[in-house]
Design a protein around this motif. Structure first.
Motif, PDB file in Angstrom:
ATOM      1  N   ASP A  24       0.835  -1.196   0.000  1.00  0.00           N
ATOM      2  CA  ASP A  24       0.000   0.000   0.000  1.00  0.00           C
ATOM      3  C   ASP A  24       0.874   1.253   0.000  1.00  0.00           C
ATOM      4  N   LEU A  25       0.641   2.165  -0.936  1.00  0.00           N
ATOM      5  CA  LEU A  25       1.491   3.343  -1.069  1.00  0.00           C
ATOM      6  C   LEU A  25       1.272   4.353   0.054  1.00  0.00           C
ATOM      7  N   SER A  26       0.143   4.280   0.738  1.00  0.00           N
ATOM      8  CA  SER A  26      -0.124   5.201   1.851  1.00  0.00           C
ATOM      9  C   SER A  26       0.448   4.691   3.165  1.00  0.00           C
ATOM     10  N   SER A  27       0.235   3.413   3.446  1.00  0.00           N
ATOM     11  CA  SER A  27       0.630   2.855   4.743  1.00  0.00           C
ATOM     12  C   SER A  27       1.896   2.021   4.700  1.00  0.00           C
ATOM     13  N   GLY A  28       2.288   1.554   3.514  1.00  0.00           N
ATOM     14  CA  GLY A  28       3.430   0.658   3.406  1.00  0.00           C
ATOM     15  C   GLY A  28       3.109  -0.780   3.776  1.00  0.00           C
ATOM     16  N   PHE A  37      11.444  -7.590  -5.998  1.00  0.00           N
ATOM     17  CA  PHE A  37      11.433  -7.014  -7.343  1.00  0.00           C
ATOM     18  C   PHE A  37      10.147  -6.182  -7.424  1.00  0.00           C
ATOM     19  N   ARG A  38      10.307  -4.876  -7.303  1.00  0.00           N
ATOM     20  CA  ARG A  38       9.137  -4.014  -7.067  1.00  0.00           C
ATOM     21  C   ARG A  38       8.706  -3.255  -8.317  1.00  0.00           C
ATOM     22  N   TYR A  39       7.393  -3.162  -8.488  1.00  0.00           N
ATOM     23  CA  TYR A  39       6.743  -2.648  -9.696  1.00  0.00           C
ATOM     24  C   TYR A  39       5.854  -1.472  -9.306  1.00  0.00           C
ATOM     25  N   ASN A  40       6.181  -0.280  -9.831  1.00  0.00           N
ATOM     26  CA  ASN A  40       5.506   0.954  -9.430  1.00  0.00           C
ATOM     27  C   ASN A  40       4.898   1.654 -10.645  1.00  0.00           C
ATOM     28  N   LYS A  41       3.789   2.335 -10.458  1.00  0.00           N
ATOM     29  CA  LYS A  41       3.035   2.970 -11.544  1.00  0.00           C
ATOM     30  C   LYS A  41       3.725   4.175 -12.163  1.00  0.00           C
ATOM     31  N   ASN A  42       4.810   4.694 -11.571  1.00  0.00           N
ATOM     32  CA  ASN A  42       5.376   5.995 -11.918  1.00  0.00           C
ATOM     33  C   ASN A  42       4.368   7.054 -11.476  1.00  0.00           C
ATOM     34  N   TYR A  82      15.533  -4.813  -4.225  1.00  0.00           N
ATOM     35  CA  TYR A  82      16.257  -4.602  -2.972  1.00  0.00           C
ATOM     36  C   TYR A  82      16.158  -5.825  -2.071  1.00  0.00           C
ATOM     37  N   VAL A  83      17.006  -5.838  -1.035  1.00  0.00           N
ATOM     38  CA  VAL A  83      16.997  -6.915  -0.048  1.00  0.00           C
ATOM     39  C   VAL A  83      16.309  -6.413   1.216  1.00  0.00           C
ATOM     40  N   GLY A  84      15.158  -6.951   1.512  1.00  0.00           N
ATOM     41  CA  GLY A  84      14.481  -6.638   2.769  1.00  0.00           C
ATOM     42  C   GLY A  84      13.745  -5.321   2.792  1.00  0.00           C
ATOM     43  N   SER A  85      14.430  -4.227   2.476  1.00  0.00           N
ATOM     44  CA  SER A  85      13.831  -2.898   2.480  1.00  0.00           C
ATOM     45  C   SER A  85      14.544  -2.033   1.449  1.00  0.00           C
ATOM     46  N   PRO A  86      13.904  -0.940   1.005  1.00  0.00           N
ATOM     47  CA  PRO A  86      14.528  -0.079  -0.017  1.00  0.00           C
ATOM     48  C   PRO A  86      15.856   0.545   0.399  1.00  0.00           C
ATOM     49  N   GLU A  87      16.186   0.477   1.690  1.00  0.00           N
ATOM     50  CA  GLU A  87      17.487   0.987   2.135  1.00  0.00           C
ATOM     51  C   GLU A  87      18.623   0.098   1.640  1.00  0.00           C
ATOM     52  N   ASN A  88      18.306  -1.136   1.290  1.00  0.00           N
ATOM     53  CA  ASN A  88      19.325  -2.094   0.815  1.00  0.00           C
ATOM     54  C   ASN A  88      19.118  -2.354  -0.672  1.00  0.00           C
ATOM     55  N   MET A  89      19.304  -1.322  -1.476  1.00  0.00           N
ATOM     56  CA  MET A  89      18.997  -1.369  -2.897  1.00  0.00           C
ATOM     57  C   MET A  89      20.019  -2.193  -3.679  1.00  0.00           C
ATOM     58  N   LEU A  90      19.516  -3.018  -4.580  1.00  0.00           N
ATOM     59  CA  LEU A  90      20.362  -3.750  -5.515  1.00  0.00           C
ATOM     60  C   LEU A  90      20.287  -3.120  -6.899  1.00  0.00           C
ATOM     61  N   VAL A  91      19.073  -2.952  -7.411  1.00  0.00           N
ATOM     62  CA  VAL A  91      18.853  -2.262  -8.681  1.00  0.00           C
ATOM     63  C   VAL A  91      18.099  -0.978  -8.383  1.00  0.00           C
ATOM     64  N   ASP A  92      18.717   0.161  -8.678  1.00  0.00           N
ATOM     65  CA  ASP A  92      18.084   1.449  -8.399  1.00  0.00           C
ATOM     66  C   ASP A  92      16.790   1.621  -9.179  1.00  0.00           C
TER      67      ASP A  92
END
Length: 202
Positions: free
Chosen positions: A21-25, A134-139, A96-106
Motif C-alpha cells: 500500500d502506497l499510503s501505509s506501506g 522485485f518491485r513494480y511501481n506505476k510511476n 532490494y533486499v528486505g527494504s529499499p534501504e538495501n537497494m540492488l537495482v536502483d
C-alpha cells in the motif's frame, strides 16, 4: 524467473508476490486466479502479475515479486520490464533486499513504447532467509502502462567467502555464467546445499 512461479510453483519454489500500500506501506499477499495474481480485495482486478509474463500497475499499491533465499549465496539479479502501449507515462522497477534501504537495482523508469530491457546487479552476497524484492511501481499514473514485468535470480556461487552486501566487486577475470552453463559439480553442490530445490527448473 519470478513469473514462472505463478503457473508452476513447485518448479519455481521460494517465490511469492505481495501488494504494498502506497499510503501505509502495508504488505498483503496477492491472490491467484488462473494464471494471474491480483491485489486481495480488488474487485476491479485491473492491477495484476501474469505468468506470460504480463503485468499492469495499480494506482494505490506497488506490486512486488519476493524471493526468499534458501541458502547463503552470491547471486546476480535482473529486473526486466516493458510498457507495450505508447500513451502512458511508463513504470518504475527496482530491486532490494528486505527494504529499499538495501537497494540492488536502483529505481529505473521503463518508458512507454520502449523495447523490453533488463537492469542487473551482479555478484551480490545474500544470506539464507533474505527476501529479495522485485518491485513494480506505476510511476505517476497507472493508466496506459500495461506490459510485462519480472525478476530473475542467477546463482553464481554457494556459501561464498566475504560478507553480505551490495557493493559491486572489481571486474571478474571471467564472465559470470548463467546457472544452466555451470558445471555438473556446481549443480550437485547446489542440490546438496538446498535439497528443497530438487524440482527447480533453471
Amino acid at each position: 524467473f519470478s513469473h514462472g512461479s505463478i503457473k508452476d510453483p513447485d518448479v519455481y519454489p521460494n517465490w511469492s508476490a505481495v501488494s504494498i500500500d502506497l499510503s501505509s506501506g502495508k504488505e498483503a499477499a496477492m491472490v491467484k486466479e488462473g494464471n494471474r495474481l491480483y491485489i486481495a480485495g480488488d474487485k476491479e482486478k485491473k492491477a495484476y502479475f501474469g505468468s506470460e509474463p504480463s503485468a499492469n500497475p495499480s494506482e494505490k499499491c506497488d506490486l512486488a515479486y519476493v524471493y526468499t533465499m534458501p541458502c547463503r549465496a552470491k547471486i546476480t539479479v535482473a529486473v526486466t520490464a516493458q510498457v507495450k502501449g505508447s500513451s502512458g507515462d511508463g513504470i518504475i522497477g527496482y530491486c532490494y533486499v528486505g527494504s529499499p534501504e538495501n537497494m540492488l537495482v536502483d529505481k529505473t523508469v521503463f518508458a512507454a513504447g520502449d523495447k523490453s530491457k533488463a537492469v542487473t546487479k551482479a555478484n551480490v552476497i545474500v544470506e539464507k532467509g533474505d527476501k529479495i524484492y522485485f518491485r513494480y511501481n506505476k510511476n505517476k499514473t497507472a493508466a496506459g502502462d500495461e506490459g510485462s514485468f519480472y525478476g530473475k535470480i542467477t546463482f553464481v556461487e554457494l556459501d561464498p567467502q566475504g560478507t553480505g552486501g551490495t557493493e559491486e566487486p572489481e571486474k571478474p577475470e571471467k564472465p559470470v555464467a548463467a546457472f544452466s552453463e555451470l558445471s555438473s559439480n556446481f549443480y550437485s553442490a547446489f542440490k546438496q546445499c538446498c535439497p528443497e530445490l530438487k524440482k527447480t527448473r533453471f
